[in-house]
Scaffold this active site. Structure first.
Site, PDB file in Angstrom:
ATOM      1  N   GLU A   4      -3.309   7.773  -5.690  1.00 37.32           N
ATOM      2  CA  GLU A   4      -3.410   7.050  -6.970  1.00 37.32           C
ATOM      3  C   GLU A   4      -4.591   7.601  -7.773  1.00 37.32           C
ATOM      4  O   GLU A   4      -5.713   7.588  -7.274  1.00 37.32           O
ATOM      5  CB  GLU A   4      -3.608   5.554  -6.698  1.00 37.32           C
ATOM      6  CG  GLU A   4      -2.399   4.940  -5.989  1.00 37.32           C
ATOM      7  CD  GLU A   4      -2.588   3.476  -5.624  1.00 37.32           C
ATOM      8  OE1 GLU A   4      -3.654   2.908  -5.913  1.00 37.32           O
ATOM      9  OE2 GLU A   4      -1.659   2.908  -5.045  1.00 37.32           O
ATOM     10  N   HIS A  33      -0.873   0.182  -9.966  1.00 40.24           N
ATOM     11  CA  HIS A  33      -1.605  -0.719  -9.060  1.00 40.24           C
ATOM     12  C   HIS A  33      -2.193  -1.900  -9.846  1.00 40.24           C
ATOM     13  O   HIS A  33      -3.403  -2.158  -9.786  1.00 40.24           O
ATOM     14  CB  HIS A  33      -2.708   0.041  -8.308  1.00 40.24           C
ATOM     15  CG  HIS A  33      -3.100  -0.632  -7.025  1.00 40.24           C
ATOM     16  ND1 HIS A  33      -3.425   0.047  -5.881  1.00 40.24           N
ATOM     17  CD2 HIS A  33      -3.216  -1.956  -6.698  1.00 40.24           C
ATOM     18  CE1 HIS A  33      -3.739  -0.798  -4.919  1.00 40.24           C
ATOM     19  NE2 HIS A  33      -3.616  -2.039  -5.395  1.00 40.24           N
ATOM     20  N   ARG A  38       0.849  -1.193   0.000  1.00 32.76           N
ATOM     21  CA  ARG A  38       0.000   0.000   0.000  1.00 32.76           C
ATOM     22  C   ARG A  38       0.885   1.244   0.000  1.00 32.76           C
ATOM     23  O   ARG A  38       1.879   1.297   0.737  1.00 32.76           O
ATOM     24  CB  ARG A  38      -0.915   0.023   1.237  1.00 32.76           C
ATOM     25  CG  ARG A  38      -2.114  -0.928   1.151  1.00 32.76           C
ATOM     26  CD  ARG A  38      -3.147  -0.454   0.132  1.00 32.76           C
ATOM     27  NE  ARG A  38      -4.299  -1.338   0.044  1.00 32.76           N
ATOM     28  CZ  ARG A  38      -4.420  -2.355  -0.800  1.00 32.76           C
ATOM     29  NH1 ARG A  38      -3.435  -2.647  -1.624  1.00 32.76           N
ATOM     30  NH2 ARG A  38      -5.505  -3.084  -0.835  1.00 32.76           N
TER      31      ARG A  38
HETATM   32  N1  LIG Z   1      -0.786  -4.124  -5.308  1.00 28.49           N
HETATM   33  C1  LIG Z   1      -1.783  -4.988  -5.353  1.00 28.49           C
HETATM   34  O1  LIG Z   1      -2.429  -5.161  -6.382  1.00 28.49           O
HETATM   35  C2  LIG Z   1      -2.089  -5.812  -4.131  1.00 28.49           C
HETATM   36  C3  LIG Z   1      -2.827  -6.979  -4.270  1.00 28.49           C
HETATM   37  C4  LIG Z   1      -3.051  -7.776  -3.165  1.00 28.49           C
HETATM   38  C5  LIG Z   1      -2.577  -7.382  -1.922  1.00 28.49           C
HETATM   39  N2  LIG Z   1      -1.888  -6.226  -1.799  1.00 28.49           N
HETATM   40  C6  LIG Z   1      -1.349  -5.814  -0.481  1.00 28.49           C
HETATM   41  O2  LIG Z   1      -0.365  -6.761  -0.099  1.00 28.49           O
HETATM   42  C7  LIG Z   1      -0.396  -6.891   1.317  1.00 28.49           C
HETATM   43  C8  LIG Z   1       0.139  -8.264   1.704  1.00 28.49           C
HETATM   44  O3  LIG Z   1      -0.731  -9.282   1.240  1.00 28.49           O
HETATM   45  P1  LIG Z   1      -0.724 -10.763   1.876  1.00 28.49           P
HETATM   46  O4  LIG Z   1      -1.732 -11.559   1.146  1.00 28.49           O
HETATM   47  O5  LIG Z   1       0.663 -11.271   1.961  1.00 28.49           O
HETATM   48  O6  LIG Z   1      -1.258 -10.406   3.338  1.00 28.49           O
HETATM   49  P2  LIG Z   1      -1.522 -11.386   4.585  1.00 28.49           P
HETATM   50  O7  LIG Z   1      -2.732 -10.864   5.262  1.00 28.49           O
HETATM   51  O8  LIG Z   1      -1.458 -12.821   4.187  1.00 28.49           O
HETATM   52  O9  LIG Z   1      -0.263 -11.097   5.523  1.00 28.49           O
HETATM   53  C9  LIG Z   1       0.027  -9.872   6.111  1.00 28.49           C
HETATM   54  C10 LIG Z   1       1.247 -10.105   7.012  1.00 28.49           C
HETATM   55  O10 LIG Z   1       1.705  -8.839   7.480  1.00 28.49           O
HETATM   56  C11 LIG Z   1       2.143  -9.049   8.811  1.00 28.49           C
HETATM   57  N3  LIG Z   1       2.246  -7.778   9.527  1.00 28.49           N
HETATM   58  C12 LIG Z   1       1.296  -7.123  10.246  1.00 28.49           C
HETATM   59  N4  LIG Z   1       1.811  -5.997  10.787  1.00 28.49           N
HETATM   60  C13 LIG Z   1       3.106  -5.934  10.400  1.00 28.49           C
HETATM   61  C14 LIG Z   1       4.162  -5.028  10.642  1.00 28.49           C
HETATM   62  N5  LIG Z   1       3.975  -3.929  11.410  1.00 28.49           N
HETATM   63  N6  LIG Z   1       5.370  -5.275  10.089  1.00 28.49           N
HETATM   64  C15 LIG Z   1       5.570  -6.363   9.337  1.00 28.49           C
HETATM   65  N7  LIG Z   1       4.604  -7.298   9.073  1.00 28.49           N
HETATM   66  C16 LIG Z   1       3.393  -7.072   9.601  1.00 28.49           C
HETATM   67  C17 LIG Z   1       1.146 -10.006   9.415  1.00 28.49           C
HETATM   68  O11 LIG Z   1       1.680 -10.671  10.537  1.00 28.49           O
HETATM   69  C18 LIG Z   1       0.921 -10.969   8.226  1.00 28.49           C
HETATM   70  O12 LIG Z   1       1.800 -12.078   8.292  1.00 28.49           O
HETATM   71  C19 LIG Z   1      -1.881  -6.685   1.679  1.00 28.49           C
HETATM   72  O13 LIG Z   1      -2.021  -6.113   2.933  1.00 28.49           O
HETATM   73  C20 LIG Z   1      -2.417  -5.770   0.598  1.00 28.49           C
HETATM   74  O14 LIG Z   1      -2.505  -4.436   1.096  1.00 28.49           O
HETATM   75  C21 LIG Z   1      -1.639  -5.435  -2.868  1.00 28.49           C
END
Ligand SMILES: NC(=O)c1ccc[n+]([C@@H]2O[C@H](COP(=O)([O-])OP(=O)(O)OC[C@H]3O[C@@H](n4cnc5c(N)ncnc54)[C@H](O)[C@@H]3O)[C@@H](O)[C@H]2O)c1
Length: 330
Positions: free
Chosen positions: A265, A283, A236
């Site tokens: 964005e 994105h 994000r």
């Molecule tokens: N750009 C895109 O098109 C797109 C698409 C999908 C997801 N995303 C983003 O990618 C991120 C990650 O996705 P995911 O499926 O791996 O998420 P997920 O929910 O499987 O995992 C998130 C992880 O972040 C960890 N976390 C929480 N707080 C933290 C901190 N302060 N420091 C470090 N780690 C921390 C949690 O423990 C968890 O393991 C999502 O949150 C979403 O915002 C972006």
């Protein structure tokens, strides 16, 4: 007359045929807001039984005006655009689709890493401009033996790790909540955040947007990075302080950045635009034809479950279902 009315605040799908097909199981109709702005969204959402949301902000004020809504189903993974506490207070369950684009985002993160390190977009521009030169791309470093630091070790980075490892890159992570056995199985070492910044040749952000991750990449963080390091962000935008990143790039505190997400964005007057060492994609990490089909279908199935009185698969606030007699009916 349809049995249920379902509203859509905004969508990235070319049409909503897949969602409509799923919703037809419960005789629900679908109404898309004329534009993704509060008044237009409320026109269709005010009396709807369910709301689909993509990027539109679903604020506390909007949620309080929804008289019948039982579920806000996000067409996506992150739910930071929905006011969860107020939804919970109103007994509205918020759901996400956590697993529709894991291959796509992990591939995109690797593509950004490889493009940045091998300077592909920069070299392409040179050649297209008639400059067939090697000195302009100097220096490029070998990937094998370098270190990738993953901030967050959830579903997506767990797929990035083996892809990076197959290039001979050592992977470390900082994720305060990840169980040890997950790290052991992945062959990934856990390090403190400061240590990750210090030892990584590439840092890839995969943490959710939370108060504690907003602006996590600030001037202080960039000061600790290696001067030849690259920052990759597919999570994000607001996790990165873009002004501080631009200043750090100017000061040579890191070599470049490759970002799929930005604080605003599309970006407006961003200090990151127009730089040869910054790669930007709009994105699109989540996107493939296959991932979109999965997303639309899975998000609609959550609405069907909740309106049938069944438990959703991926509630963000399961406590919202408590005390709602219809939620426990089969
Ligand atoms: N750009 C895109 O098109 C797109 C698409 C999908 C997801 N995303 C983003 O990618 C991120 C990650 O996705 P995911 O499926 O791996 O998420 P997920 O929910 O499987 O995992 C998130 C992880 O972040 C960890 N976390 C929480 N707080 C933290 C901190 N302060 N420091 C470090 N780690 C921390 C949690 O423990 C968890 O393991 C999502 O949150 C979403 O915002 C972006």
């Amino acid at each position: 007359m349809a049995q249920f009315h379902v509203a859509v605040s905004d969508t990235v799908f070319p049409n909503l045929d897949r969602a409509r097909a799923v919703l037809s199981q419960i005789g629900a109709d679908l109404q898309l807001a004329a534009e993704p702005k509060p008044e237009a969204i409320m026109r269709v959402a005010k009396d709807a039984d369910a709301l689909f949301a993509t990027y539109a902000k679903i604020t506390a004020e909007m949620i309080r005006q929804m008289t019948r809504c039982r579920i806000i189903s996000r067409f996506g993974i992150g739910v930071d655009n929905v006011d969860i506490p107020v939804a919970t207070e109103r007994g509205i369950v918020v759901t996400k689709v956590p697993d529709y684009c894991l291959d796509e985002v992990s591939d995109h993160a690797m593509a950004l890493l490889l493009s940045a390190v091998r300077k592909i977009p920069f070299a392409n521009r040179l050649v297209q401009d008639g400059r067939w030169e090697m000195p302009a791309v100097v220096p490029i470093h070998r990937l094998r033996g370098t270190v990738l630091g993953l901030v967050g070790f959830g579903r997506i980075p767990q797929l990035v790790a083996p892809k990076a490892q197959s290039f001979g890159i050592r992977v470390v992570t900082h994720d305060p909540y990840i169980p040890k056995d997950v790290l052991e199985r992945a062959g990934v070492q856990h390090v403190e955040f400061g240590e990750l910044l210090k030892i990584s040749d590439y840092v890839s952000i995969h943490a959710p947007l939370l108060p504690e991750t907003t602006g996590l990449f600030n001037a202080e963080a960039f000061r600790q990075m290696k001067p030849h390091a690259y920052l990759i962000n597919t999570a994000r935008g607001p996790i990165v302080d873009e002004g501080a990143l631009a200043a750090a790039l100017d000061a040579g505190q890191l070599a470049g950045a490759a970002l799929d997400v930005m604080a605003k964005e599309p970006p407006q007057n961003s200090p990151l635009l127009g730089r040869p060492n910054v790669i930007l994609t709009p994105h699109t990490s989540f996107y493939s034809e296959e991932s979109l089909a999965d997303l639309e279908t899975k998000a609609a199935e959550e609405v069907v479950r909740v309106l049938r009185g069944q438990a959703p698969r991926n509630p963000v606030n399961p406590e919202a279902l408590k005390g709602r007699p219809e939620a426990s009916r089969a």
